[in-house]
Design a protein around this motif. Structure first.
Motif, mmCIF file in Angstrom:
data_model
loop_
_atom_site.group_PDB
_atom_site.id
_atom_site.type_symbol
_atom_site.label_atom_id
_atom_site.label_comp_id
_atom_site.label_asym_id
_atom_site.label_seq_id
_atom_site.Cartn_x
_atom_site.Cartn_y
_atom_site.Cartn_z
ATOM 1 N N TYR A 83 0.834 -1.193 0.000
ATOM 2 C CA TYR A 83 0.000 0.000 0.000
ATOM 3 C C TYR A 83 0.873 1.249 0.000
ATOM 4 N N TYR A 84 0.324 2.350 -0.517
ATOM 5 C CA TYR A 84 1.016 3.632 -0.524
ATOM 6 C C TYR A 84 0.674 4.358 0.775
ATOM 7 N N LYS A 85 1.677 4.475 1.655
ATOM 8 C CA LYS A 85 1.422 4.979 3.009
ATOM 9 C C LYS A 85 0.914 6.418 3.027
ATOM 10 N N HIS A 86 1.350 7.258 2.062
ATOM 11 C CA HIS A 86 0.907 8.646 2.112
ATOM 12 C C HIS A 86 -0.591 8.765 1.837
ATOM 13 N N GLY A 87 -1.182 7.729 1.261
ATOM 14 C CA GLY A 87 -2.631 7.730 1.075
ATOM 15 C C GLY A 87 -3.365 7.714 2.408
ATOM 16 N N PHE A 88 -2.830 6.957 3.375
ATOM 17 C CA PHE A 88 -3.440 6.904 4.704
ATOM 18 C C PHE A 88 -3.298 8.245 5.428
ATOM 19 N N LEU A 89 -2.188 8.949 5.167
ATOM 20 C CA LEU A 89 -1.999 10.280 5.748
ATOM 21 C C LEU A 89 -3.062 11.244 5.216
ATOM 22 N N VAL A 90 -3.369 11.132 3.932
ATOM 23 C CA VAL A 90 -4.425 11.953 3.331
ATOM 24 C C VAL A 90 -5.763 11.676 4.029
ATOM 25 N N LEU A 91 -6.004 10.429 4.358
ATOM 26 C CA LEU A 91 -7.244 10.042 5.039
ATOM 27 C C LEU A 91 -7.343 10.706 6.411
ATOM 28 N N LEU A 92 -6.240 10.697 7.164
ATOM 29 C CA LEU A 92 -6.227 11.316 8.498
ATOM 30 C C LEU A 92 -6.435 12.825 8.419
ATOM 31 N N ILE A 93 -5.785 13.466 7.453
ATOM 32 C CA ILE A 93 -5.932 14.922 7.301
ATOM 33 C C ILE A 93 -7.379 15.266 6.943
ATOM 34 N N THR A 94 -7.977 14.451 6.094
ATOM 35 C CA THR A 94 -9.374 14.676 5.712
ATOM 36 C C THR A 94 -10.282 14.632 6.929
ATOM 37 N N PHE A 95 -10.079 13.652 7.809
ATOM 38 C CA PHE A 95 -10.893 13.556 9.027
ATOM 39 C C PHE A 95 -10.684 14.784 9.915
ATOM 40 N N TYR A 96 -9.449 15.241 10.027
ATOM 41 C CA TYR A 96 -9.136 16.408 10.859
ATOM 42 C C TYR A 96 -9.854 17.659 10.361
ATOM 43 N N LEU A 97 -10.051 17.757 9.036
ATOM 44 C CA LEU A 97 -10.636 18.957 8.447
ATOM 45 C C LEU A 97 -12.165 18.954 8.423
ATOM 46 N N LEU A 98 -12.790 17.835 8.764
ATOM 47 C CA LEU A 98 -14.243 17.709 8.594
ATOM 48 C C LEU A 98 -15.043 18.775 9.333
ATOM 49 N N ASP A 99 -14.646 19.126 10.548
ATOM 50 C CA ASP A 99 -15.423 20.102 11.318
ATOM 51 C C ASP A 99 -14.992 21.535 11.041
ATOM 52 N N LYS A 100 -14.023 21.714 10.122
ATOM 53 C CA LYS A 100 -13.509 23.047 9.825
ATOM 54 C C LYS A 100 -13.874 23.527 8.432
ATOM 55 N N VAL A 101 -13.972 22.589 7.494
ATOM 56 C CA VAL A 101 -14.079 22.967 6.095
ATOM 57 C C VAL A 101 -15.360 23.741 5.783
ATOM 58 N N ALA A 102 -16.470 23.446 6.471
ATOM 59 C CA ALA A 102 -17.736 24.135 6.183
ATOM 60 C C ALA A 102 -17.668 25.622 6.509
ATOM 61 N N ALA A 103 -16.742 26.022 7.425
ATOM 62 C CA ALA A 103 -16.626 27.435 7.825
ATOM 63 C C ALA A 103 -15.690 28.228 6.916
ATOM 64 N N TRP A 104 -14.927 27.556 6.075
ATOM 65 C CA TRP A 104 -13.944 28.257 5.238
ATOM 66 C C TRP A 104 -14.541 29.356 4.360
ATOM 67 N N PRO A 105 -15.658 29.119 3.663
ATOM 68 C CA PRO A 105 -16.177 30.182 2.781
ATOM 69 C C PRO A 105 -16.492 31.484 3.532
ATOM 70 N N PHE A 106 -16.904 31.390 4.789
ATOM 71 C CA PHE A 106 -17.287 32.568 5.554
ATOM 72 C C PHE A 106 -16.068 33.333 6.075
ATOM 73 N N LYS A 107 -14.895 32.699 6.022
ATOM 74 C CA LYS A 107 -13.667 33.370 6.463
ATOM 75 C C LYS A 107 -13.024 34.183 5.347
ATOM 76 N N LEU A 108 -13.390 33.892 4.116
ATOM 77 C CA LEU A 108 -12.839 34.648 2.978
ATOM 78 C C LEU A 108 -13.699 35.897 2.761
ATOM 79 N N THR A 109 -13.595 36.812 3.692
ATOM 80 C CA THR A 109 -14.471 37.994 3.684
ATOM 81 C C THR A 109 -14.198 38.930 2.515
ATOM 82 N N PHE A 110 -13.040 38.818 1.884
ATOM 83 C CA PHE A 110 -12.709 39.681 0.753
ATOM 84 C C PHE A 110 -13.406 39.223 -0.540
ATOM 85 N N LEU A 111 -14.099 38.082 -0.468
ATOM 86 C CA LEU A 111 -14.808 37.566 -1.634
ATOM 87 C C LEU A 111 -16.304 37.456 -1.346
ATOM 88 N N ASP A 112 -17.091 37.560 -2.397
ATOM 89 C CA ASP A 112 -18.508 37.234 -2.289
ATOM 90 C C ASP A 112 -18.630 35.753 -1.912
#
Length: 500
Positions: free
Chosen positions: A439-468
């Motif tokens: 198996y390609y180990k860096h693929g599992f790292l991508v999986l962990l990072i994805t889980f870490y971002l789950l509760d954060k990613v939905a708020a990203w659009p509202f932080k880019l206040t310089f854009l519509d």
């Protein structure tokens, strides 16, 4: 990339298209149902379909679809098909008789005395679902994804038609009541919930009619040696599938029993259960891709097992699965707010939408575990998968019991994550010993990072206040796709440089 992996990807795309059509139709049916039912009433549908039918389908099918893939190339199509269908005719008859006799007791145990008639619908649905599933398995094994897609799509469209008629034309239910009284002497009260079960039955009967040509070659068959081999293999797969399904349905099944009556201030727990039903439906946007992968991968794994580069193929397959699943999940999590508003227009059905990305992540973990578990099947030690899935089931049960009375529906979500993660880790370490795949180990790292971002990613659009806000969504979606494309290109170059 190897031609076999390309063929797998091609079939997966076709099955994905099939699932998109089916799930799209399912979404239309969901709108039709929630347009009539209250959240409390839909909670009953969630419990019956999410628990009893989901569990019963595993018992009825007895993993005969998996056994079909395993023995098709060893015994030939005719022998395998006749044997498996003969077994299912016998086991389905036995299970149905036992269930019908026990329905009054089951209704009492589950606190559904007033809904006892729904369990009779469940038995009929399970019988039809079992044989439909086998015929779809035949099409998958014969690598006929287009025929599979056409049949599935027709069944889904028929479901929409009957849903419209039975839910929105009250006289249609009255007509069914009249037929039952006239020809069967049965007088029964029927409502919108009855209409949903009857719609399911009618669409299943239509699907059997569409798939009927598959029956033509069937002959009753009995060969003690063949029966022993197929049943022995299916038994281990059955318990594995059973425990995996329990992992999925336990939080729903236990919800009414574990959540205190006054836990939610604004809603009853029955209404929240109805909300959970719609939230679980939203995860289908991720699950359809995973299911399509499994449709194509099961025959693929077995048909390529005797090839020299089989392990490399399986390693590439896992990596491709993780990358596509993670980019899909992040895009889904980023856009979940407006997706939910479109797909679930009634706000009182969106109270549990915040758990949807985590439920979807659980299914991705199960997909990773499925890739690991192929090592158990190919090394002729499927019992490992059974024990791992049983342990996962116990973890989900224990964690649900501890957390759900305290955290409500979030407790069930955490329980599913913990149990599935434990299974995935065990699957990895044991599979490396039995059937080591690079198996390609860096693929599992991508999986962990994805889980870490789950509760954060939905708020990203509202932080880019310089854009519509709309442009913020566009920019972030493009950025996520670009990052995963870069990861995929890095993986491709790394593999080829390693080979050189």
């Amino acid at each position: 990339m190897h031609n076999a992996v390309k063929n797998l990807a091609k079939e997966t795309i076709i099955y994905t298209i099939s699932d998109i059509v089916v799930r799209g139709c399912s979404y239309i049916v969901l709108l039709l149902q929630t347009g009539i039912l209250t959240p409390g009433e839909y909670g009953i549908i969630t419990e019956f379909y999410g628990s009893y039918i989901a569990f019963g389908s595993i018992v009825y099918l007895f993993s005969m679809d998996i056994a079909y893939f395993r023995f098709l190339h060893k015994l030939g199509k005719e022998c395998t098909f006749n044997t498996i269908l003969t077994v299912l005719l016998i086991t389905t008859a036995v299970c149905s008789i036992i269930l019908v006799l026990c329905i009054p007791v089951i209704a009492k145990i589950t606190n559904h005395i007033s809904h006892v008639r729904y369990f009779y619908y469940v038995v009929a649905i399970l019988i039809l679902d079992t044989f439909i599933t086998i015929f779809y398995a035949v099409l998958r094994a014969e690598q006929k994804p287009i025929k599979f897609t056409i049949a599935k799509s027709l069944q889904a469209i028929i479901n929409i038609i009957f849903s419209c008629i039975l839910l929105y034309v009250p006289s249609s239910i009255g007509f069914i009541k009249h037929l039952l009284f006239k020809y069967c002497g049965i007088t029964v009260y029927m409502n919108a919930l009855d209409a949903i079960f009857i719609t399911n039955l009618l669409s299943n009967v239509s699907a059997l009619a569409i798939l009927f040509p598959q029956y033509k070659s069937f002959r009753f068959s009995y060969n003690k040696k063949v029966y022993s081999a197929i049943l022995g293999y299916a038994l281990a797969s059955f318990f594995t599938t059973l425990f995996l399904r329990l992992n999925d349905i336990l939080p729903i099944t236990l919800f009414r029993q574990l959540i205190p009556t006054d836990f939610y201030e604004t809603y009853t727990k029955e209404e929240i259960l109805g909300n959970l039903g719609t939230s679980y439906k939203l995860t289908l946007l991720i699950r359809l891709g995973i299911q399509a992968f499994k449709y194509a991968a099961e025959p693929f794994f077995f048909s390529n097992s005797d090839k020299k580069d089989a392990k490399k193929l399986y390693g590439q397959t896992m990596h491709l699965f993780i990358l596509i699943s993670c980019v899909a999940l992040l895009l889904f999590s980023l856009n979940i707010d407006w997706i939910a508003k479109i797909l679930i227009p009634k706000a009182y059905y969106r109270n549990t939408v915040d758990i949807v990305p985590y439920l979807a992540f659980v299914h991705i973990l199960l997909g990773v575990y499925y890739n690991f578990s192929i090592a158990f099947k190919l090394s002729n030690k499927p019992q490992y998968s059974t024990w791992i899935s049983a342990l996962g089931c116990l973890i989900v049960l224990a964690t649900s019991w501890l957390l759900m009375p305290i955290l409500g529906h979030w407790g069930g979500t955490y329980a599913s994550i913990v149990g599935t993660a434990a299974m995935t880790l065990l699957g990895y370490f044991i599979s490396k010993k039995l059937y080591p795949i690079p198996y390609y180990k860096h693929g599992f790292l991508v999986l962990l990072i994805t889980f870490y971002l789950l509760d954060k990613v939905a708020a990203w659009p509202f932080k880019l206040t310089f854009l519509d806000l709309g442009w913020a969504y566009v920019l972030l979606n493009i950025l996520i796709i670009a990052i995963f494309y870069a990861i995929a290109m890095f993986s491709y170059k790394y593999v080829h440089s390693f080979r050189k």
